[in-house]
Enzyme design. Sequence first.
Site, mmCIF file in Angstrom:
data_model
loop_
_atom_site.group_PDB
_atom_site.id
_atom_site.type_symbol
_atom_site.label_atom_id
_atom_site.label_comp_id
_atom_site.label_asym_id
_atom_site.label_seq_id
_atom_site.Cartn_x
_atom_site.Cartn_y
_atom_site.Cartn_z
ATOM 1 N N ARG A 124 14.269 16.305 13.606
ATOM 2 C CA ARG A 124 14.714 16.985 14.825
ATOM 3 C C ARG A 124 15.102 18.434 14.545
ATOM 4 N NH1 ARG A 124 13.711 17.054 20.052
ATOM 5 N NH2 ARG A 124 15.497 17.699 21.296
ATOM 6 N N ASP A 178 6.888 31.110 24.002
ATOM 7 C CA ASP A 178 6.563 29.775 23.480
ATOM 8 C C ASP A 178 5.480 29.923 22.417
ATOM 9 O OD1 ASP A 178 5.843 27.171 22.987
ATOM 10 O OD2 ASP A 178 5.573 26.626 25.089
ATOM 11 N N SER A 208 4.854 20.208 28.111
ATOM 12 C CA SER A 208 4.578 19.873 26.716
ATOM 13 C C SER A 208 3.725 18.600 26.648
ATOM 14 C CB SER A 208 5.915 19.718 25.983
ATOM 15 O OG SER A 208 5.720 19.582 24.615
ATOM 16 N N HIS A 210 9.518 27.332 23.532
ATOM 17 C CA HIS A 210 8.915 26.138 24.130
ATOM 18 C C HIS A 210 9.891 25.424 25.072
ATOM 19 C CE1 HIS A 210 6.118 22.900 24.574
ATOM 20 N NE2 HIS A 210 6.899 22.020 24.004
ATOM 21 N N ASP A 211 11.177 25.469 24.745
ATOM 22 C CA ASP A 211 12.191 24.794 25.570
ATOM 23 C C ASP A 211 12.331 25.394 26.964
ATOM 24 O OD1 ASP A 211 12.939 22.692 24.039
ATOM 25 O OD2 ASP A 211 14.767 23.600 23.245
#
Lengths: 198, 377
Positions: free
Chosen positions: B226, B321, B156, B354-355
């Site tokens: 968040r 992602d 990232s 994405h994680d």
Amino acid sequence: MNVPLPSRADFAAIAGWVRPGTRILDLGCGDGTLLNYLVAHRKASGYGVEINPGDVLTCIQRGINVIQGDIERGLSDFTDGSFDYVILSQTLQAVKNSEYVVKEMLRVGRQGIVTFPNFGYWYNRLQVMFGRMPVSHNLPYNWYDTPNIHLCTIADFEKFCANHNVRILERIVIRNGSTVSLLPNLFGSLAVYRFERG
Amino acid sequence: MSATKTSDIGVVVPQRARFTQPLVLRCGTTLADYELVYETYGTLNAAKSNAILVCHALSGSHHVAGHYADGLKNIGWWNNAVGPGRPLDTDRFFIVGVNNLGGCHGSTGPATINPATGKPWGADFPLVAVIDWVHAQARLADYLGIDAWAAVVGGSLGGMQALRWTITYPERIRHALVIAAAPRLTAQNIAFNDVARQAILTDPDFHGGHYYERGTVPRRGLRLARMLGHITYLSDDAMAAKFGRELREGELRFHFDIEFEIESYLRYQGDKFADSFDANTYLLMTKALDYFDPARECDGDLSATMARAHAEFLVISFTTDWRFSPARSREIVKALLDNHLDVSYAEITSAHGHDSFLMEDAHYHAILRSYLEKIAL
């Protein structure tokens, strides 16, 4: 680096054609056997393109440049004329749009090299004559599990080249690892071609 | 393949380095001096050729692996990939993690005292860019006696740092592992970041960024930021599989408290983050993401930009992602191909969005391990 000569008959033919120090794009490079050999013994550079994740991993383990991708979607990541040779070994018969793939090969490369199982090989003809789809060393699949959807004969491919402005530079026809010169479309099981834009 | 036996690195100790040579930042401001907090794992070899820099993403830190003696649960953010026998093998490599400038884990940042005012910098801390972090990391390399990194690795925002290293210090990086990254953010990505920032900036407890002096914390804003970010780091499928429309109490209750399990999860993640992260740092990090666009230096031509690079590359993306999609990684790959650079690209099938770059996935880790094993020391 001790890299053995590739065992596949068409790999040996290709390795014989590739001039030292050239840039190669190997489409459907599999586990990178051919590219690995060409890098080690022909001081070639370049990339393999492979869709299978396990093969991508093997290429990385061998230290070969590999781009995970689907050649059916074109070679848009590669600029025109950026390779000396674009190789497609035993994959032409398995792609959906063979015409497009050959066109893309000659866009990004100065020369193309393809290998394919010759459907015109007598043993294949014999099986069809007896009413069965052929299964042989170079066509090891059953009709229901084969990835091969665009099989052709040596005569078919040469007509295709003539109709698509593709100039054949060299041809090697093989059976059981030996070169066939007599009636190749009948006695050859595997064909290897080097060509360029006509 | 080397031994497959792996283990945790165990107890690690953060270290601190002070730099007194002024650093001119991308925004024009000069930091007269600054401190960086870092951790190292493994041993630097005599030739100093086995050093790997691991760059952190938005919410990461220098604490990449292991745990602290007084905090068994404070485990490094990439512990599953870094350690003896792990893909980033500490038996072979000397691995460095550093908290970037503007961070909130000990390096000079918004909560640090501004020598000019004697008060915390707060919102006056200069807006840092990825290139500033890379310059600071280069000074840390000097300090550690490392001329060239064997590799710079990051996912990232961390991947953007690895990419920037290859352009700004081409002679000081031999390999770049650019994971789940992009050569620049899309408008949609910047939009997400701006909503996150607006949540913080409009929190009444934010006080223009000078909340340290007021004794407040813009918790609500940071929590919302968040929660929004977290949605974008997961895939639709992963959320559906994990939470679906599960109801906490099994039936509708017709109120605004937690009803669906996904609400419970997101609020928990938001709360946890708001307790441990600094709002000013969050603002800075999202801006650094937005600003990153090395191709700007060549009129938007990424291929021309990458002409400066000499490193070998491994580029990795993940199928689900959507925040940094495989197509964005392929833009990087194309620019490298255009320059005839050595590059391999793997697109990992993963459900975690994405994680995924933080997850322990056998194929993903095998790719990392295999690539790193081929690096000559």
